[in-house]
Enzyme design. Structure first.
Site, PDB file in Angstrom:
ATOM      1  N   HIS A 179      27.374  -2.923  -9.834  1.00 52.98           N
ATOM      2  CA  HIS A 179      28.492  -3.821  -8.945  1.00 52.98           C
ATOM      3  C   HIS A 179      27.680  -5.316  -8.446  1.00 52.98           C
ATOM      4  O   HIS A 179      28.248  -6.380  -8.265  1.00 52.98           O
ATOM      5  CB  HIS A 179      28.982  -2.967  -7.679  1.00 52.98           C
ATOM      6  CG  HIS A 179      29.697  -2.079  -7.937  1.00 52.98           C
ATOM      7  ND1 HIS A 179      30.609  -1.281  -6.791  1.00 52.98           N
ATOM      8  CD2 HIS A 179      30.468  -1.703  -9.257  1.00 52.98           C
ATOM      9  CE1 HIS A 179      31.342  -0.736  -7.601  1.00 52.98           C
ATOM     10  NE2 HIS A 179      31.379  -0.796  -8.845  1.00 52.98           N
ATOM     11  N   GLY A 232      11.445  -0.181   1.620  1.00 57.43           N
ATOM     12  CA  GLY A 232      12.031  -1.094   0.833  1.00 57.43           C
ATOM     13  C   GLY A 232      12.441  -2.454   1.570  1.00 57.43           C
ATOM     14  O   GLY A 232      12.627  -3.224   0.874  1.00 57.43           O
ATOM     15  N   HIS A 240       0.848  -1.241   0.017  1.00 58.80           N
ATOM     16  CA  HIS A 240       0.048   0.075  -0.039  1.00 58.80           C
ATOM     17  C   HIS A 240       0.885   1.115   0.083  1.00 58.80           C
ATOM     18  O   HIS A 240       0.395   2.230  -0.572  1.00 58.80           O
ATOM     19  CB  HIS A 240      -0.920   0.091   1.295  1.00 58.80           C
ATOM     20  CG  HIS A 240       0.002  -0.160   2.582  1.00 58.80           C
ATOM     21  ND1 HIS A 240       0.172  -1.538   2.716  1.00 58.80           N
ATOM     22  CD2 HIS A 240       0.210   0.632   3.612  1.00 58.80           C
ATOM     23  CE1 HIS A 240       0.605  -1.535   3.970  1.00 58.80           C
ATOM     24  NE2 HIS A 240       0.875  -0.438   4.437  1.00 58.80           N
ATOM     25  N   CYS A 279       7.920  -0.726  -1.180  1.00 58.08           N
ATOM     26  CA  CYS A 279       7.244  -0.558  -0.242  1.00 58.08           C
ATOM     27  C   CYS A 279       7.759   0.734   0.503  1.00 58.08           C
ATOM     28  O   CYS A 279       8.449   1.407   0.068  1.00 58.08           O
ATOM     29  CB  CYS A 279       7.402  -1.784   0.669  1.00 58.08           C
ATOM     30  SG  CYS A 279       9.063  -2.275   1.412  1.00 58.08           S
TER      31      CYS A 279
END
Ligand code: RB5
Length: 143
Positions: A98, A68, A9, A65
């Site tokens: 990387h 995260g 959400h 989100c």
């Protein structure tokens, strides 16, 4: 390139705007939800995206989100996923150059949409550097 995208959400608004941006740029986008701001459990959506990446149904993924971290922690339980969190354009470049992240994770509550869009663009256009970075990735392990 087909890009899978998922969010909870906290990420639905940025997800919608990123889908529009990516489709306009010519990418095929597969949306794994959620599509509303009603509170949901992020692992449901992270697992759906991760399984699609592992099956090769999408080439890469983007997950959003609040911080995260919930998405990144869940996604990285999957052997075929290397999910990396990015909060600046430079981290977005490095997470591909990387870490060769095949899923980009964005902390929707802690970056502007402008920054999210910039991170996505740089992650998509940056090549993996290989060399010592390949050696390190091979030690993780991850497919
Ligand atoms: C939702 O409130 C929040 O916990 C979620 O978006 C994410 O930040 C979890 O890691």
């Amino acid at each position: 390139m087909t890009i899978g995208i998922c969010n909870d959400h906290a990420g639905v608004d940025y997800k919608n705007r990123l889908v529009a941006m990516l489709e306009k740029a010519g990418f095929k986008v597969v949306n794994f939800g959620t599509d509303s701001t009603v509170s949901v459990d992020y692992p449901v959506f992270a697992h759906a995206l991760a399984e699609a990446v592992e099956k090769g149904e999408v080439d890469r993924g983007i997950a959003l989100c609040g911080t995260g971290n919930g998405m990144a922690i869940t996604l990285n339980k999957h052997q075929g996923v290397r999910a990396g969190l990015a909060w600046s354009s430079e981290v977005g470049r490095l997470v591909k150059a990387h870490n060769n992240a095949n899923v980009l994770v964005l902390p929707a509550r802690f970056i502007s949409f402008r920054m999210a869009a910039s991170i996505v663009r740089v992650w998509l256009s940056t090549p993996f550097e290989g060399g010592r970075h390949k050696r390190r990735i091979d030690m993780i392990p991850c497919k």
